[in-house]
Structure formats: structure tokens, C-alpha cells
Motif scaffolding. Structure first.
Motif, PDB file in Angstrom:
ATOM      1  N   ARG A 175     -31.554 -21.881  17.835  1.00 16.06           N
ATOM      2  CA  ARG A 175     -32.908 -21.482  18.201  1.00 16.06           C
ATOM      3  C   ARG A 175     -33.292 -20.409  17.478  1.00 16.06           C
ATOM      4  O   ARG A 175     -32.404 -19.537  17.162  1.00 16.06           O
ATOM      5  CB  ARG A 175     -32.843 -21.254  19.660  1.00 16.06           C
ATOM      6  CG  ARG A 175     -32.681 -22.367  20.726  1.00 16.06           C
ATOM      7  CD  ARG A 175     -32.744 -22.149  22.128  1.00 16.06           C
ATOM      8  NE  ARG A 175     -34.002 -22.031  22.600  1.00 16.06           N
ATOM      9  CZ  ARG A 175     -34.811 -20.958  22.705  1.00 16.06           C
ATOM     10  NH1 ARG A 175     -34.190 -19.906  22.568  1.00 16.06           N
ATOM     11  NH2 ARG A 175     -35.933 -20.771  23.321  1.00 16.06           N
ATOM     12  N   ILE A 176     -34.433 -20.276  17.104  1.00 16.09           N
ATOM     13  CA  ILE A 176     -34.999 -19.346  16.258  1.00 16.09           C
ATOM     14  C   ILE A 176     -35.574 -18.045  17.443  1.00 16.09           C
ATOM     15  O   ILE A 176     -36.498 -17.967  17.931  1.00 16.09           O
ATOM     16  CB  ILE A 176     -36.021 -19.632  15.388  1.00 16.09           C
ATOM     17  CG1 ILE A 176     -35.610 -20.432  14.248  1.00 16.09           C
ATOM     18  CG2 ILE A 176     -36.710 -18.313  14.527  1.00 16.09           C
ATOM     19  CD1 ILE A 176     -36.708 -21.256  13.598  1.00 16.09           C
ATOM     20  N   GLU A 177     -34.786 -17.027  17.795  1.00 12.12           N
ATOM     21  CA  GLU A 177     -35.051 -16.329  18.805  1.00 12.12           C
ATOM     22  C   GLU A 177     -36.250 -15.269  18.573  1.00 12.12           C
ATOM     23  O   GLU A 177     -36.619 -14.954  19.696  1.00 12.12           O
ATOM     24  CB  GLU A 177     -33.467 -15.585  19.147  1.00 12.12           C
ATOM     25  CG  GLU A 177     -32.397 -16.302  19.705  1.00 12.12           C
ATOM     26  CD  GLU A 177     -32.564 -16.970  20.675  1.00 12.12           C
ATOM     27  OE1 GLU A 177     -33.729 -16.864  21.643  1.00 12.12           O
ATOM     28  OE2 GLU A 177     -32.007 -18.020  21.101  1.00 12.12           O
ATOM     29  N   VAL A 178     -36.309 -15.124  17.319  1.00 10.98           N
ATOM     30  CA  VAL A 178     -37.524 -14.255  17.095  1.00 10.98           C
ATOM     31  C   VAL A 178     -38.785 -14.777  17.650  1.00 10.98           C
ATOM     32  O   VAL A 178     -39.684 -14.188  18.141  1.00 10.98           O
ATOM     33  CB  VAL A 178     -37.753 -13.760  15.508  1.00 10.98           C
ATOM     34  CG1 VAL A 178     -39.002 -13.061  15.334  1.00 10.98           C
ATOM     35  CG2 VAL A 178     -36.383 -12.963  15.156  1.00 10.98           C
ATOM     36  N   ILE A 179     -39.003 -16.072  17.231  1.00  9.73           N
ATOM     37  CA  ILE A 179     -39.946 -16.907  17.701  1.00  9.73           C
ATOM     38  C   ILE A 179     -40.181 -17.007  19.294  1.00  9.73           C
ATOM     39  O   ILE A 179     -41.293 -16.478  19.777  1.00  9.73           O
ATOM     40  CB  ILE A 179     -40.045 -18.402  17.168  1.00  9.73           C
ATOM     41  CG1 ILE A 179     -40.059 -18.166  15.884  1.00  9.73           C
ATOM     42  CG2 ILE A 179     -41.079 -19.214  17.904  1.00  9.73           C
ATOM     43  CD1 ILE A 179     -40.212 -19.775  14.967  1.00  9.73           C
ATOM     44  N   ALA A 180     -39.253 -16.810  19.866  1.00 10.56           N
ATOM     45  CA  ALA A 180     -39.120 -16.926  21.551  1.00 10.56           C
ATOM     46  C   ALA A 180     -39.372 -15.410  21.945  1.00 10.56           C
ATOM     47  O   ALA A 180     -40.164 -15.403  22.745  1.00 10.56           O
ATOM     48  CB  ALA A 180     -37.690 -17.387  22.076  1.00 10.56           C
ATOM     49  N   ALA A 181     -38.847 -14.361  21.244  1.00  8.55           N
ATOM     50  CA  ALA A 181     -38.975 -13.086  21.808  1.00  8.55           C
ATOM     51  C   ALA A 181     -40.742 -12.732  21.526  1.00  8.55           C
ATOM     52  O   ALA A 181     -41.112 -11.920  22.298  1.00  8.55           O
ATOM     53  CB  ALA A 181     -38.209 -12.027  21.194  1.00  8.55           C
ATOM     54  N   GLU A 182     -41.249 -13.341  20.608  1.00  9.00           N
ATOM     55  CA  GLU A 182     -42.805 -12.888  20.302  1.00  9.00           C
ATOM     56  C   GLU A 182     -43.790 -13.833  20.896  1.00  9.00           C
ATOM     57  O   GLU A 182     -44.848 -13.730  20.722  1.00  9.00           O
ATOM     58  CB  GLU A 182     -42.879 -12.555  19.012  1.00  9.00           C
ATOM     59  CG  GLU A 182     -41.854 -11.502  18.125  1.00  9.00           C
ATOM     60  CD  GLU A 182     -42.399 -11.249  16.754  1.00  9.00           C
ATOM     61  OE1 GLU A 182     -43.094 -11.954  16.187  1.00  9.00           O
ATOM     62  OE2 GLU A 182     -41.449 -10.539  16.249  1.00  9.00           O
ATOM     63  N   GLY A 183     -43.245 -14.860  21.708  1.00  5.66           N
ATOM     64  CA  GLY A 183     -44.080 -15.757  22.051  1.00  5.66           C
ATOM     65  C   GLY A 183     -44.926 -16.620  20.998  1.00  5.66           C
ATOM     66  O   GLY A 183     -45.997 -16.973  21.067  1.00  5.66           O
TER      67      GLY A 183
END
Length: 213
Positions: A175-183
Motif C-alpha cells: 500500500r502507498i501509505e502517503v496516499i492513505a495518510a493524506e486522504g
């Protein structure tokens, strides 16, 4: 980033471009346009029959292929001749994603938020069997041109999956966690000749080495 001339028509969102015969092409509803990097001009325009929601544009066997809400069109970049192929069900699909795999000679077609992927045989020029997918299709869909597809998950914007065409196996990628963290939201992908998977979100660009994953 260098500015280039505006296109002769609205290129709209959630579409894609493809490179063929030295030009960058894109199909929109009722028209296909081509940009020449050599002359820095939009120097080709073909009229096509409007088909509703337009998805993506890819190239295969010397033709442009554009996905529409009820099927696909092939477009000859030399003559502008278009041929339409409708999906037998007649159901409309929202902004359908499209990818070409040369190793199997198949175009893969799927609408946003759907759990079904259609298969179009280039050798037989028709839609054939479809398959169920383990996710709701997202905006990102691309092929490495060598037997694999990469698709985004509409319900999890940070998730990507790989589909192995030969084994029919689906594998989740990291998973690309940056995308998840920033919505944020994954909206596109592409594979480079060097074997990198590039993923575009609305705010960022990411790269994964497929050999090392």
C-alpha cells in the motif's frame, strides 16, 4: 515543465493518452486528437460517433482503441476510420478503464466501481469471456505489456493489485501509505521500459521497482 499549445477540444478528466506513430493521441466523446512533439502542434483530428462516457485510449496493432460506456472503438490514425464493438449485455459502464496485453492479444475493459472485467480478443475482434475481480475497480489501470495488469482499488485509494494473466492470480501490492495518510486518491499508472511502476495520485507521483517488490 514546458507549456505546449492547448488541444483543439476539452481533454476532460479521468482520460488517458497513448503514443502511436510519433504522435500523442487521445479520444474524447466524438473526437480523436493527435499531438506531434516534433512540430509542437495538434495536427490530427478525427470525428467519431459519440458513445457516452469516454474512458481511456490505448494503442494495439497500429490502431487506437478507446473505451466508451457501452463498448470500444478502434480508430485508424491514418484514415480516421472507426469501428465500434459493443458489449453484448448492453449495460452502460462508468468511464471504463482499458489496458492492452500484447502477450495474450487481449484488451481488458472494466467500469469504475465494478467487480467484473471484460476481455476483448484482438484476433477475433469481439468481446469474449469476462471474469470476476476481487475488488471494486478504481481509476488506475495499466499493463506492463508482458502478461500483467495493475489496477487500483476504488474502496481503498492507497491499494494496488497485480493480475497475472497466465495464472489468473490476483496479488495485492504494498500500500502507498502517503496516499492513505493524506486522504489522497490514486488516479493513474504506467509502466516504464526499465521495469518501474509509476503511480499518479491527485497530489503526488510514486515509483515502484517491480523487480524488487
Amino acid at each position: 515543465w514546458l507549456e505546449r499549445p492547448d488541444a483543439p477540444t476539452d481533454l476532460q478528466s479521468h482520460r488517458s493518452m497513448t503514443l502511436l506513430n510519433g504522435r500523442i493521441w487521445q479520444a474524447v466523446d466524438g473526437r480523436a486528437v493527435g499531438y506531434s512533439p516534433a512540430t509542437r502542434e495538434w495536427d490530427q483530428t478525427f470525428e467519431t460517433r459519440p458513445r457516452g462516457d469516454v474512458g481511456m485510449t490505448v494503442n494495439a496493432r497500429g490502431l487506437l482503441w478507446a473505451s466508451y460506456s457501452v463498448g470500444i472503438q478502434s480508430i485508424d490514425p491514418t484514415t480516421g476510420e472507426t469501428v465500434e464493438y459493443e458489449i453484448g449485455t448492453g449495460e452502460a459502464h462508468e468511464l471504463p478503464r482499458l489496458a492492452h496485453d500484447p502477450s495474450s492479444g487481449i484488451l481488458f475493459y472494466a467500469g469504475i466501481r465494478e467487480r467484473r472485467m471484460e476481455r476483448f480478443s484482438l484476433s477475433r475482434s469481439r468481446f469474449e469471456d469476462a471474469m470476476e475481480v476481487p475488488l471494486n475497480m478504481g481509476w488506475a489501470m495499466c499493463s506492463d505489456q508482458d502478461g500483467h495488469l495493475y489496477v487500483g482499488d476504488f474502496d481503498d485509494n492507497a491499494a494496488l493489485w497485480q493480475y497475472d494473466i497466465r495464472s489468473a492470480a490476483w496479488t495485492p501490492l504494498p500500500r502507498i501509505e502517503v496516499i492513505a495518510a493524506e486522504g489522497d486518491e490514486t488516479v493513474g499508472c504506467a509502466i516504464s521500459e526499465a521495469g518501474y511502476l509509476f503511480v499518479k495520485s491527485r497530489q503526488h507521483m510514486f515509483r515502484m521497482d517491480l523487480e524488487l517488490r
